[in-house]
Design a protein around this motif. Structure first.
Motif, PDB file in Angstrom:
ATOM      1  N   PRO A 314       0.767  -1.201   0.043  1.00 52.64           N
ATOM      2  CA  PRO A 314      -0.134  -0.017  -0.011  1.00 52.64           C
ATOM      3  C   PRO A 314       0.839   1.358   0.063  1.00 52.64           C
ATOM      4  O   PRO A 314       1.945   1.086   0.585  1.00 52.64           O
ATOM      5  N   THR A 315       0.165   2.313  -0.451  1.00 51.36           N
ATOM      6  CA  THR A 315       0.882   3.689  -0.437  1.00 51.36           C
ATOM      7  C   THR A 315       0.387   4.207   1.156  1.00 51.36           C
ATOM      8  O   THR A 315      -0.420   4.037   1.417  1.00 51.36           O
ATOM      9  N   ASN A 317       1.518   7.481   3.855  1.00 50.49           N
ATOM     10  CA  ASN A 317       1.964   8.762   4.082  1.00 50.49           C
ATOM     11  C   ASN A 317       2.957   9.072   2.853  1.00 50.49           C
ATOM     12  O   ASN A 317       3.853   9.748   2.700  1.00 50.49           O
ATOM     13  N   GLY A 318       2.249   8.999   1.748  1.00 48.07           N
ATOM     14  CA  GLY A 318       2.874   9.354   0.450  1.00 48.07           C
ATOM     15  C   GLY A 318       4.159   8.622   0.158  1.00 48.07           C
ATOM     16  O   GLY A 318       5.089   8.946  -0.709  1.00 48.07           O
ATOM     17  N   GLY A 319       4.262   7.384   0.890  1.00 46.30           N
ATOM     18  CA  GLY A 319       5.586   6.718   0.522  1.00 46.30           C
ATOM     19  C   GLY A 319       5.131   5.089   0.552  1.00 46.30           C
ATOM     20  O   GLY A 319       3.990   4.635   0.173  1.00 46.30           O
ATOM     21  N   ILE A 320       6.323   4.289   0.910  1.00 46.62           N
ATOM     22  CA  ILE A 320       5.950   2.787   0.941  1.00 46.62           C
ATOM     23  C   ILE A 320       5.627   2.609   2.371  1.00 46.62           C
ATOM     24  O   ILE A 320       5.883   2.826   3.384  1.00 46.62           O
ATOM     25  N   TYR A 321       4.544   1.572   2.340  1.00 42.94           N
ATOM     26  CA  TYR A 321       4.252   1.031   3.617  1.00 42.94           C
ATOM     27  C   TYR A 321       5.510   0.502   4.665  1.00 42.94           C
ATOM     28  O   TYR A 321       6.329  -0.062   4.270  1.00 42.94           O
ATOM     29  N   LEU A 343       6.209  -5.624  -9.126  1.00 44.60           N
ATOM     30  CA  LEU A 343       5.574  -4.883  -8.388  1.00 44.60           C
ATOM     31  C   LEU A 343       4.155  -4.723  -8.498  1.00 44.60           C
ATOM     32  O   LEU A 343       3.573  -4.598  -9.361  1.00 44.60           O
ATOM     33  N   ILE A 344       3.364  -4.513  -7.093  1.00 47.85           N
ATOM     34  CA  ILE A 344       2.005  -4.084  -7.072  1.00 47.85           C
ATOM     35  C   ILE A 344       1.898  -3.057  -6.113  1.00 47.85           C
ATOM     36  O   ILE A 344       2.383  -3.115  -4.920  1.00 47.85           O
ATOM     37  N   CYS A 353       3.936   4.264  -4.406  1.00 49.87           N
ATOM     38  CA  CYS A 353       4.831   3.466  -3.620  1.00 49.87           C
ATOM     39  C   CYS A 353       5.398   2.652  -4.856  1.00 49.87           C
ATOM     40  O   CYS A 353       6.577   2.140  -4.709  1.00 49.87           O
ATOM     41  N   GLY A 354       4.808   2.353  -5.957  1.00 52.50           N
ATOM     42  CA  GLY A 354       5.326   1.686  -6.922  1.00 52.50           C
ATOM     43  C   GLY A 354       6.567   1.876  -7.572  1.00 52.50           C
ATOM     44  O   GLY A 354       7.442   1.341  -7.788  1.00 52.50           O
ATOM     45  N   LYS A 355       6.209   3.465  -7.827  1.00 51.78           N
ATOM     46  CA  LYS A 355       7.531   3.915  -8.283  1.00 51.78           C
ATOM     47  C   LYS A 355       8.611   4.218  -7.322  1.00 51.78           C
ATOM     48  O   LYS A 355       9.934   4.073  -7.671  1.00 51.78           O
ATOM     49  N   GLN A 356       8.142   4.467  -6.320  1.00 53.05           N
ATOM     50  CA  GLN A 356       9.400   4.393  -5.233  1.00 53.05           C
ATOM     51  C   GLN A 356      10.359   3.069  -4.858  1.00 53.05           C
ATOM     52  O   GLN A 356      11.368   3.043  -4.640  1.00 53.05           O
ATOM     53  N   MET A 357       9.361   1.893  -4.719  1.00 50.98           N
ATOM     54  CA  MET A 357      10.071   0.745  -4.759  1.00 50.98           C
ATOM     55  C   MET A 357      10.782   0.405  -6.012  1.00 50.98           C
ATOM     56  O   MET A 357      11.990  -0.099  -5.908  1.00 50.98           O
TER      57      MET A 357
END
Ligand code: FEO
Length: 402
Positions: A314-315, A317-321, A343-344, A353-357
């Motif tokens: 999940p996304t 706080n605007g980031g990765i869980y 990635l999901i 969060c996909g882009k961040q991961m």
């Protein structure tokens, strides 16, 4: 009362197991305990190879004194200065005033840091390849920096053809009366915990482990005596093969580790649907973990084992869980390489969060992110389910590549 076993002729294991410790390094769960190994060589001179953790000092001293049977201890070889192996050095130095410590220049510095002044002066400094004769036994010292501290060295008993390997080739788990690896079911009892130990404790230092493996290849080794876990007198090739794979960051098996984070179940559902697609297509090496409940050390071990990973998050706080971020940071810190990842991401209003991961994975060597990355908005829709199926197809195609 002592509890010892003979590791080889005139070499006695005087270590012990701790089954009360819950977290090794106050970090890694050890539900099966852990052993701290120490070995006495009885020769014209006596030598002890490393000591133990403070938790088993009483047992260790009984073992040591029983084994010495009234003799003095002439040498203490300090292969590793981490406190789970060096805790009793000060005690031994006091009990045996003539005791000489054997270590390298970095050992001496750490001796002073841990025990204050006095011990470094009692240290016989050795360098790569130097030897020490105990009488019949000749010890040769091999530097093994960063496996897993800078001062680490290994000691090769040229007479017994036995390598005291420090942390290398160790594992979590109490010994339960056994001493030798051939007394265990290696696949069931040894491998999972050894992989978790290696990947989390030594995983970052693959290049240094490779260097040690090269040195070991030049030795005639009959047995390997690590500081944790069983002594190896059989199947050394099998053991060295595992270390070869782990230290070069090559997967042990073609297979998929699915790790998901899920607050309300939607991302978990997507992970399960994907896993069912893979399993239905015949993928047998498949494991699914909830990142919030699995210990990250088990996830890291899975990442070292399998060729493919799926990360579903999940996304937040605007980031990765957060627990997924922790897992990614751990993989990166431990230098994991050569993996293929699906990635999901989920996000009810701003799935990012996909882009961040993906960006975090880009910082890891030779990691390929498969298309498509799946985006879920709250729950799976016909469109996101179709994306998920295509990701499953990509994983299958990649698994089927030579
Ligand atoms: Fe088992 Fe690095 O100490």
């Amino acid at each position: 009362m002592h509890c010892t076993r003979e590791a080889a002729e005139s070499i006695v294991w005087v270590g012990g197991s701790d089954r009360r410790l819950s977290l090794f390094e106050n970090l890694f769960p050890v539900p099966n305990g852990v052993s701290y190994n120490s070995y006495v060589i009885l020769d014209e001179k006596t030598a002890l190879i490393d000591t133990v953790d403070s938790s088993i000092t009483e047992l260790f001293l009984e073992n040591l004194l029983h084994t010495l049977d009234g003799r003095t201890l002439d040498y203490l070889v300090v292969n590793h200065m981490e406190p789970d192996h060096c805790a009793v050095i000060g005690e031994l130095a006091g009990r045996f005033p003539e005791l000489k410590l054997v270590g390298n220049a970095k050992t001496a510095g750490l001796l002073t840091q841990f025990f204050g002044p006095g011990l470094a002066e009692r240290t016989l400094l050795v360098k790569e390849g130097e030897t020490l004769s105990l009488g019949a036994h000749t010890l040769r010292f091999l530097m093994a920096p960063m496996v897993h501290w800078p001062e680490v060295m290994m000691t090769y008993d040229e007479t017994a053809r036995l390598l005291f390997s420090a942390d290398a080739f160790g594992t979590f788990g109490a010994l339960d009366g056994k001493l030798f690896a051939d007394e265990f079911d290696l696949e069931q009892e040894w491998l999972p915990e050894a992989r978790r130990y290696y990947s989390n404790i030594v995983g970052k230092y693959g290049a240094q482990v490779q260097a040690v493996l090269k040195k070991a290849a030049g030795l005639d080794i009959q047995s390997i005596c690590p500081l944790h876990g069983p002594v190896w007198r059989e199947k050394l090739d099998w053991l060295l093969d595992k270390y070869g794979l782990w230290s070069s960051y090559q997967p042990e098996e073609k297979g998929v580790l699915v790790v998901y984070g899920s607050m309300y179940g939607s991302t978990a559902r997507a992970a399960d649907i994907l896993a069912a697609q893979l399993s239905g297509a015949g993928v047998k090496n498949l494991a699914v973990y909830d990142v919030s409940t699995a210990d990250v050390s088990a996830l890291v071990a899975g990442a070292f084992r399998f060729s493919h990973l799926v990360l579903a998050s999940p996304t937040y706080n605007g980031g990765i869980y957060p627990p997924m971020l922790n897992f990614l940071q751990d993989m990166k810190a431990l230098n994991l390489q050569n993996r293929t990842v699906g990635l999901i991401e989920n996000g009810s209003w701003a799935p990012v969060c996909g882009k961040q991961m993906s960006e975090m994975l880009e910082g890891m060597k030779n990691v390929t992110v498969l298309e498509p990355a799946v985006t879920i908005r709250s729950t799976l829709s016909p469109d996101s389910l179709a994306q998920l199926t295509r990701l499953g197809d990509s994983l299958l195609a990649s698994l089927n590549e030579a």
